[in-house]
Design an enzyme around this catalytic site. Sequence first.
Site, PDB file in Angstrom:
ATOM      1  CB  CYS A 149       2.779   0.597   5.303  1.00  0.00           C
ATOM      2  SG  CYS A 149       1.174   0.600   4.839  1.00  0.00           S
TER       3      CYS A 149
ATOM      4  CG  HIS B 149       2.293  -2.888   8.958  1.00  0.00           C
ATOM      5  ND1 HIS B 149       2.253  -1.645   9.178  1.00  0.00           N
ATOM      6  CD2 HIS B 149       1.273  -2.671   7.991  1.00  0.00           C
ATOM      7  CE1 HIS B 149       1.823  -0.682   8.705  1.00  0.00           C
ATOM      8  NE2 HIS B 149       0.814  -1.375   7.886  1.00  0.00           N
TER       9      HIS B 149
ATOM     10  CD  GLU C 104       4.830  -2.404  12.057  1.00  0.00           C
ATOM     11  OE1 GLU C 104       5.547  -2.946  11.025  1.00  0.00           O
ATOM     12  OE2 GLU C 104       3.825  -1.713  11.795  1.00  0.00           O
TER      13      GLU C 104
END
Lengths: 208, 249
Positions: A80, A188, A190
């Site tokens: 990001c 993202h 994660e």
Amino acid sequence: MILLIKSETANLGAWINILKKLELKFVLSDQKNWDVGSISGIIFPGIGNFNKVAENIKRFNLDKKILFLVKKNIPYLGICVGMQILFKESEESEKSNYHKPLKGLNLIKGKVLKISEKNIVCPHNGWNNIQIKKNLLFQDIKDNSDFYFNHSYYCNCENKKIITSTLKDNQNIVSSINQKNIFAVQFHPEKSMGVGIKLIENFVKKIC
Amino acid sequence: MLKKRIIPVLLISNDLLVKTKKFNSDRVIGNIIQSIKVFNKRESDELTIIDLDASRGRGKIEIHFLKEIISECTLPLSIGGGINSRDEVKELLNIGFDKVIINKGFLENPKLINHTVKIFGSQSITIGIDIIKDRGKFKIFNKRNNNEDIDLIEWIKFVQDQNVGEILLTSVDNEGMMNGYNYDLLDYIYKYINKPIIINGGCGKIKDFEKILVKKKVMGACASSIFFYTQITPHSVKQKIRKKVNLRV
């Protein structure tokens, strides 16, 4: 050992949990006495305003450390704003009423622009599917997979050859790039469940 | 295409998972850590945690407890309830949340919108607006400390100009009632909306998700009771409405 960049605005806890789960050794950039020679990869987690992140990495002298490591060919994964900070300039700095718009790392040519595409909601927040080119980072990840995005700005690269994926809907919105040892994703991983964990594993186990 | 989101909402009071009706009459429904684990598996697109005590001004959830309950979660996470400072936002993102929902904190201090957006980016800052119907008019439920009324439409226009990320709209009259979302409210504000909007309050059947998510500007549907009081899961919702609504399946 992975160097996890602490930019003060990121969702660091999510990364710490995943790296622990994958049983990987890592060090936070604000920990004392880490040895530059022991770093095998850098992860720069996202969340944050471009200008604030640029300010913070300068304040903690992290910009110089990152540039040094990247030039030594250490793999870098930016997420990001950790992708956007690779560029020199962002419209986010200009549009946020900061007195002085700050510059990013200037490792990738181009500029970070505000999303103004007609068919893309801004902030572009949620799950979206991407068109993937063959790349080590996406090994064993199916084309058209959904990843979790949360951003209002995107990277407009000068060299289109470094683009490794884009939104399926709109190929102007670049979702990942790879230039030599620099890897970066706009989404993202994660927070992208299975495919996201796979991508992180590819980076830390196959690239680093 | 960007998918519409099914978002389970978890209300926490005294470190327990509770369910309310119109944000009142709390009923303890279980263990929060267990619930998060379950939702992490059942194809939720995001989870929203609300610190009910903090939103009522009765102290906040300990940060280490929050950290513990989200440690197993690999989904996008939002948190709301009593947040009113930049330092708090920083701490919540740092432990792993992706977005914060600020409600009364922005009403009390509208400058905080710009201050937080400038640091964290607008994509991480969601504004929460709770609404009630009072004498036939839609009104903002929370009042400023000086009890001054703020016009709902003016407030929506203002926060959008301040570049907030998303808007989470809750109809307090419908909250926990399982009688469907407040479609009149959505119609009333719809033309003023130019940011992604998330709707909360009232979901009781699978059809409710469909009815609200087919609206173009509505990017997510929050729900709570339906997932605790019925057999319905985010997964089963998706299986039923995937032909009508673009979802991640």
